[in-house]
Design a protein around this motif. Structure first.
Motif, PDB file in Angstrom:
ATOM      1  N   PRO A   1       0.814  -1.226   0.000  1.00 37.95           N
ATOM      2  CA  PRO A   1       0.000   0.000   0.000  1.00 37.95           C
ATOM      3  C   PRO A   1       0.846   1.273   0.000  1.00 37.95           C
ATOM      4  O   PRO A   1       0.428   2.289  -0.570  1.00 37.95           O
ATOM      5  CB  PRO A   1      -0.815  -0.129   1.293  1.00 37.95           C
ATOM      6  CG  PRO A   1      -0.836  -1.588   1.598  1.00 37.95           C
ATOM      7  CD  PRO A   1       0.473  -2.122   1.122  1.00 37.95           C
ATOM      8  N   LEU A   2       2.021   1.227   0.600  1.00 35.06           N
ATOM      9  CA  LEU A   2       2.857   2.413   0.694  1.00 35.06           C
ATOM     10  C   LEU A   2       3.626   2.694  -0.597  1.00 35.06           C
ATOM     11  O   LEU A   2       4.128   3.811  -0.794  1.00 35.06           O
ATOM     12  CB  LEU A   2       3.850   2.260   1.852  1.00 35.06           C
ATOM     13  CG  LEU A   2       3.244   2.109   3.246  1.00 35.06           C
ATOM     14  CD1 LEU A   2       4.345   1.885   4.283  1.00 35.06           C
ATOM     15  CD2 LEU A   2       2.433   3.356   3.602  1.00 35.06           C
ATOM     16  N   LEU A   3       3.727   1.689  -1.473  1.00 37.64           N
ATOM     17  CA  LEU A   3       4.561   1.838  -2.664  1.00 37.64           C
ATOM     18  C   LEU A   3       3.781   1.748  -3.969  1.00 37.64           C
ATOM     19  O   LEU A   3       4.352   1.989  -5.037  1.00 37.64           O
ATOM     20  CB  LEU A   3       5.658   0.764  -2.669  1.00 37.64           C
ATOM     21  CG  LEU A   3       6.604   0.734  -1.464  1.00 37.64           C
ATOM     22  CD1 LEU A   3       7.514  -0.486  -1.540  1.00 37.64           C
ATOM     23  CD2 LEU A   3       7.428   2.013  -1.398  1.00 37.64           C
ATOM     24  N   ALA A   4       2.502   1.397  -3.894  1.00 37.76           N
ATOM     25  CA  ALA A   4       1.723   1.118  -5.107  1.00 37.76           C
ATOM     26  C   ALA A   4       1.684   2.313  -6.060  1.00 37.76           C
ATOM     27  O   ALA A   4       1.656   2.141  -7.279  1.00 37.76           O
ATOM     28  CB  ALA A   4       0.305   0.696  -4.730  1.00 37.76           C
ATOM     29  N   ASP A   5       1.693   3.531  -5.529  1.00 39.57           N
ATOM     30  CA  ASP A   5       1.600   4.730  -6.373  1.00 39.57           C
ATOM     31  C   ASP A   5       2.957   5.351  -6.655  1.00 39.57           C
ATOM     32  O   ASP A   5       3.040   6.399  -7.308  1.00 39.57           O
ATOM     33  CB  ASP A   5       0.691   5.773  -5.707  1.00 39.57           C
ATOM     34  CG  ASP A   5      -0.733   5.263  -5.536  1.00 39.57           C
ATOM     35  OD1 ASP A   5      -1.173   4.465  -6.396  1.00 39.57           O
ATOM     36  OD2 ASP A   5      -1.389   5.632  -4.545  1.00 39.57           O
ATOM     37  N   GLN A   6       4.015   4.751  -6.180  1.00 37.82           N
ATOM     38  CA  GLN A   6       5.357   5.301  -6.365  1.00 37.82           C
ATOM     39  C   GLN A   6       5.901   4.921  -7.743  1.00 37.82           C
ATOM     40  O   GLN A   6       5.681   3.810  -8.229  1.00 37.82           O
ATOM     41  CB  GLN A   6       6.282   4.780  -5.265  1.00 37.82           C
ATOM     42  CG  GLN A   6       7.703   5.325  -5.317  1.00 37.82           C
ATOM     43  CD  GLN A   6       8.518   4.859  -4.122  1.00 37.82           C
ATOM     44  OE1 GLN A   6       8.000   4.756  -3.009  1.00 37.82           O
ATOM     45  NE2 GLN A   6       9.793   4.571  -4.341  1.00 37.82           N
ATOM     46  N   ALA A   7       6.610   5.841  -8.361  1.00 35.01           N
ATOM     47  CA  ALA A   7       7.214   5.555  -9.665  1.00 35.01           C
ATOM     48  C   ALA A   7       8.266   4.470  -9.529  1.00 35.01           C
ATOM     49  O   ALA A   7       9.026   4.438  -8.553  1.00 35.01           O
ATOM     50  CB  ALA A   7       7.847   6.821 -10.230  1.00 35.01           C
ATOM     51  N   HIS A   8       8.325   3.579 -10.504  1.00 34.70           N
ATOM     52  CA  HIS A   8       9.288   2.487 -10.448  1.00 34.70           C
ATOM     53  C   HIS A   8      10.696   3.012 -10.724  1.00 34.70           C
ATOM     54  O   HIS A   8      10.888   3.819 -11.649  1.00 34.70           O
ATOM     55  CB  HIS A   8       8.918   1.420 -11.479  1.00 34.70           C
ATOM     56  CG  HIS A   8       9.614   0.107 -11.250  1.00 34.70           C
ATOM     57  ND1 HIS A   8      10.957  -0.074 -11.492  1.00 34.70           N
ATOM     58  CD2 HIS A   8       9.153  -1.075 -10.775  1.00 34.70           C
ATOM     59  CE1 HIS A   8      11.297  -1.303 -11.198  1.00 34.70           C
ATOM     60  NE2 HIS A   8      10.213  -1.941 -10.751  1.00 34.70           N
TER      61      HIS A   8
END
Length: 425
Positions: free
Chosen positions: A390-397
């Protein structure tokens, strides 16, 4: 005593008052050494008839406490025959599984009582039960004092790694895996001996144990991180030691299972360390110190420096087999967490691109391209983790800024009719 009926031999049901009375009677007889064998057998049969924890009355719980106390105080367990030792362990297990408050259980405490009872145990069946007892004692909060924890750890850790092989036509049914899983669970049981368990596992890795021993050592390190956290258990120095030890297993091992387990261990430990470090930074003061790579200062940033120092040097000669294997450890760090993947990829992709473009031999060109492929595959594994977090799902790869460059490079490497590419994918 010797004619006491087994539970399935028509002994009939006993009332709670009868159970309490008989347990107290046999507990008192534990002081009579000539009767110890028969008394233990009778008491073990009785505790099997005790109800589960939810139905255990205070009087019966107290009788169980006294029985365990009697075993600890009056019985030299290791001087007994195999089946008698097992009966002693069954009595202890019955009490702790039913939540009976067995501490302090003797002048030295419950943890030391168990330590003395199992010290020197050699039967695989009994060891399986002993390992369960250690876990029960930890969960019940009976291992609280550092000195007691050290003494208990010293007794059960001497069985690590498990080297048991069942004899031909074995009818007991105890497998090496039963013992291994029980012992690994013990080693990861409490932070009180977490650092000792880490040192034990690292020592076995450095000593070049058999394949099974190295696999178990890597499992212990992963289990410790899962149970108690990477930072708290290993600290700054320990994380770097684990990186170096697992990396050497990847570089030097000739066994595929060891290499795969080492990569898995590294990915697991690094991921937990990153999650902890970033969570602590977010919960801390707004001016928490961050490195230029965007990583919180502390164990994670120290580990990142170690990773980059070792692997980036060796990535400059990817055509050499040892360097290539060393970079496999680097891929585990990329797949672990974007906090490490971003700075590693920022170094690695430009380096491999230059190596490919400036290579004077097809071998180096191909080796650089293969490492880029490995980085892409590790980034794909990281993507799966990020999508489920949940903390990384919207973070750019972290690989996104290099995707077009790597794709273009791969396209240029393919030899087509009339093309000039040297390396063939």
């Amino acid at each position: 005593g010797g004619d006491f009926p087994e539970p399935d031999q028509g002994g009939g049901s006993l009332s709670e008052a009868e159970l309490v009375t008989l347990l107290r009677f046999f507990t008192d007889r534990l002081k009579d050494e000539p009767c110890v064998r028969e008394v233990l057998r009778a008491a073990a049969n009785l505790v099997d008839r005790c109800p589960p924890a939810a139905s255990l009355s205070p009087e019966l719980a107290d009788a169980l406490v006294q029985a365990v106390d009697g075993v600890f105080a009056s019985v030299h367990v290791q001087a007994l025959a195999l089946s008698d030792r097992r009966n002693a362990y069954i009595i202890i297990q019955a009490a702790v599984e039913r939540g009976a408050p067995i501490a302090p259980a003797g002048p030295e405490g419950a943890a030391m009582g168990l330590t003395h009872a199992m010290d020197g145990e050699r039967d695989p069946r009994n060891l399986t039960l002993c390992f369960k007892l250690v876990q029960h004692f930890v969960k019940a909060g009976l291992v609280r004092v550092a000195e007691d924890a050290t003494a208990l750890f010293t007794v059960f850790s001497c069985y690590f790694p498990i080297t048991f092989t069942p004899p031909p036509n074995d009818t007991v049914g105890i497998s090496p895996q039963d013992l291994r899983s029980g012992l690994v669970a013990c080693l990861a049981g409490t932070p009180l001996w977490g650092r000792d368990a880490m040192d034990l596992a690292l020592g076995k890795l450095a000593a070049g144990e058999l394949v099974s021993g190295r696999l178990d050592s890597l499992d212990v390190l992963a289990a410790l991180a899962s149970a108690h956290g990477a930072g708290a258990t290993f600290g700054d120095t320990g994380l770097r030691q684990i990186w170096s030890a697992a990396r050497l297993q990847i570089v030097d091992s000739n066994d595929d299972k060891v290499e795969q387990r080492a990569r898995s261990c590294l990915r697991h430990v690094i991921r937990i360390a990153a999650e902890e470090s970033l969570a602590a930074a977010e919960a801390g003061p707004s001016d928490s110190e961050m490195t230029e790579d965007g990583v919180p200062a502390g164990p994670l940033s120290a580990l990142l420096r170690e990773v980059r120092l070792q692997c980036m040097v060796e990535a400059k000669t990817p055509e050499e087999p040892r360097c290539r294997r060393s970079c496999t450890a680097l891929m585990a760090a990329i797949a672990a967490h974007p906090a490490l993947a971003a700075p590693i990829l920022a170094d690695l992709v430009p380096l491999l691109t230059r190596l490919f473009l400036l290579a004077t031999t097809p071998q180096r060109q191909l080796a650089a391209l293969q490492l880029l492929r490995d980085a892409l595959l590790s980034s794909a594994a990281l993507d799966i983790y990020m999508r489920t977090s949940p903390l990384l799902a919207d973070q750019a790869h972290p690989f996104a800024p290099y995707a077009d460059e790597v794709l273009s490079l791969a396209a240029s490497a393919v030899s087509l009719p009339g093309g000039t590419g040297q390396a063939r994918a």
